[in-house]
Design a protein around this motif. Structure first.
Motif, mmCIF file in Angstrom:
data_model
loop_
_atom_site.group_PDB
_atom_site.id
_atom_site.type_symbol
_atom_site.label_atom_id
_atom_site.label_comp_id
_atom_site.label_asym_id
_atom_site.label_seq_id
_atom_site.Cartn_x
_atom_site.Cartn_y
_atom_site.Cartn_z
ATOM 1 N N VAL A 86 0.783 -1.227 0.000
ATOM 2 C CA VAL A 86 0.000 0.000 0.000
ATOM 3 C C VAL A 86 0.819 1.283 0.000
ATOM 4 N N SER A 87 2.055 1.237 0.530
ATOM 5 C CA SER A 87 2.798 2.491 0.569
ATOM 6 C C SER A 87 4.289 2.262 0.707
ATOM 7 N N ILE A 88 5.007 3.341 0.468
ATOM 8 C CA ILE A 88 6.429 3.414 0.762
ATOM 9 C C ILE A 88 6.602 4.714 1.547
ATOM 10 N N ARG A 89 7.504 4.703 2.520
ATOM 11 C CA ARG A 89 7.710 5.881 3.357
ATOM 12 C C ARG A 89 9.139 6.372 3.223
ATOM 13 N N ILE A 90 9.283 7.669 3.068
ATOM 14 C CA ILE A 90 10.579 8.318 3.054
ATOM 15 C C ILE A 90 10.744 9.035 4.386
ATOM 16 N N ILE A 91 11.879 8.837 5.016
ATOM 17 C CA ILE A 91 12.219 9.584 6.223
ATOM 18 C C ILE A 91 13.107 10.746 5.805
ATOM 19 N N THR A 92 12.793 11.930 6.306
ATOM 20 C CA THR A 92 13.520 13.128 5.899
ATOM 21 C C THR A 92 13.790 14.049 7.080
ATOM 22 N N GLY A 93 14.846 14.813 6.965
ATOM 23 C CA GLY A 93 15.167 15.826 7.961
ATOM 24 C C GLY A 93 14.421 17.130 7.724
ATOM 25 N N ASP A 94 13.777 17.275 6.550
ATOM 26 C CA ASP A 94 13.029 18.490 6.227
ATOM 27 C C ASP A 94 11.727 18.092 5.541
ATOM 28 N N ILE A 95 10.748 17.744 6.351
ATOM 29 C CA ILE A 95 9.496 17.206 5.816
ATOM 30 C C ILE A 95 8.741 18.226 4.966
ATOM 31 N N ALA A 96 8.708 19.486 5.385
ATOM 32 C CA ALA A 96 7.978 20.493 4.606
ATOM 33 C C ALA A 96 8.556 20.626 3.203
ATOM 34 N N ARG A 97 9.888 20.656 3.086
ATOM 35 C CA ARG A 97 10.544 20.777 1.777
ATOM 36 C C ARG A 97 10.230 19.574 0.902
ATOM 37 N N LEU A 98 10.318 18.362 1.475
ATOM 38 C CA LEU A 98 10.123 17.166 0.665
ATOM 39 C C LEU A 98 8.658 16.992 0.257
ATOM 40 N N VAL A 99 7.736 17.279 1.155
ATOM 41 C CA VAL A 99 6.315 17.196 0.803
ATOM 42 C C VAL A 99 6.002 18.197 -0.307
ATOM 43 N N GLU A 100 6.502 19.408 -0.179
ATOM 44 C CA GLU A 100 6.260 20.420 -1.212
ATOM 45 C C GLU A 100 6.827 19.969 -2.561
ATOM 46 N N PHE A 101 8.015 19.364 -2.550
ATOM 47 C CA PHE A 101 8.619 18.868 -3.786
ATOM 48 C C PHE A 101 7.707 17.831 -4.451
ATOM 49 N N TYR A 102 7.250 16.833 -3.685
ATOM 50 C CA TYR A 102 6.428 15.783 -4.282
ATOM 51 C C TYR A 102 5.049 16.291 -4.686
ATOM 52 N N GLU A 103 4.490 17.239 -3.953
ATOM 53 C CA GLU A 103 3.214 17.825 -4.379
ATOM 54 C C GLU A 103 3.385 18.496 -5.741
ATOM 55 N N LYS A 104 4.452 19.251 -5.895
ATOM 56 C CA LYS A 104 4.679 19.963 -7.157
ATOM 57 C C LYS A 104 5.026 18.990 -8.289
ATOM 58 N N ALA A 105 5.869 17.998 -8.000
ATOM 59 C CA ALA A 105 6.292 17.055 -9.037
ATOM 60 C C ALA A 105 5.149 16.167 -9.523
ATOM 61 N N THR A 106 4.255 15.767 -8.599
ATOM 62 C CA THR A 106 3.191 14.826 -8.949
ATOM 63 C C THR A 106 1.838 15.468 -9.195
ATOM 64 N N GLY A 107 1.640 16.672 -8.672
ATOM 65 C CA GLY A 107 0.324 17.289 -8.757
ATOM 66 C C GLY A 107 -0.656 16.723 -7.749
ATOM 67 N N VAL A 108 -0.176 15.934 -6.801
ATOM 68 C CA VAL A 108 -1.022 15.323 -5.770
ATOM 69 C C VAL A 108 -0.860 16.126 -4.478
ATOM 70 N N GLN A 109 -1.988 16.516 -3.883
ATOM 71 C CA GLN A 109 -1.976 17.263 -2.623
ATOM 72 C C GLN A 109 -1.765 16.293 -1.464
ATOM 73 N N ALA A 110 -0.844 16.619 -0.588
ATOM 74 C CA ALA A 110 -0.564 15.772 0.576
ATOM 75 C C ALA A 110 -1.633 15.960 1.643
ATOM 76 N N ALA A 111 -1.917 14.878 2.347
ATOM 77 C CA ALA A 111 -2.777 14.918 3.533
ATOM 78 C C ALA A 111 -1.854 14.797 4.741
ATOM 79 N N TRP A 112 -1.865 15.796 5.594
ATOM 80 C CA TRP A 112 -1.012 15.825 6.776
ATOM 81 C C TRP A 112 -1.770 15.219 7.953
ATOM 82 N N SER A 113 -1.166 14.232 8.631
ATOM 83 C CA SER A 113 -1.744 13.655 9.843
ATOM 84 C C SER A 113 -1.244 14.411 11.073
#
Length: 132
Positions: free
Chosen positions: A4-31
């Motif tokens: 169902v998923s793969i998880r990336i661990i990052t030291g800068d979550i805001a930067r990485l989420v923003e990158f993937y939102e822009k690259a994929t066009g998919v809006q992230a859901a923050w828990s």
């Protein structure tokens, strides 16, 4: 069992989420401020901050240290996507290339250095394999 998923661990979550939102066009859901998910019709890309690692096991994962996994996304048109990412993605590993197994592929690195492949099937066999 379902993958169902793969998880990336990052030291800068805001930067990485923003990158993937822009690259994929998919809006992230923050828990929480330490965990977000980008859900597609077939799988989820989860992104967690380093603060989540001790919840599993201290030291079990390290950010920006992947040298063996490629995160892959099926897209409609690799060449068009490449044009959209030019100027945004800093590290293209290859230009759009048709692979021997029938997919047109674009490989690049995210801000943490993880390899990402945007691909589209182009041969009849590959198209049949990924028919939606």
């Amino acid at each position: 069992m379902d993958f169902v998923s793969i998880r990336i661990i990052t030291g800068d979550i805001a930067r990485l989420v923003e990158f993937y939102e822009k690259a994929t066009g998919v809006q992230a859901a923050w828990s929480t401020e330490d965990f977000a998910e980008l859900k597609t019709s077939s799988a989820t890309l989860a992104i967690g901050s380093t603060r989540t690692v001790p919840l599993f096991a201290p030291g079990a994962a390290r950010p920006a240290d992947n040298h063996s996994v490629i995160i892959e996304f099926l897209v409609d048109d690799v060449d068009r996507v490449h044009g959209n990412l030019t100027g945004f993605v800093a590290d293209f590993v290859n230009e759009p290339t048709t692979m021997p197994w029938g997919n047109r592929s674009l490989l690049f690195r995210d801000p943490d250095g993880n390899l990402v492949n945007f691909f589209a099937p182009v041969t009849p066999a590959a198209i049949a394999k990924f028919a939606r």
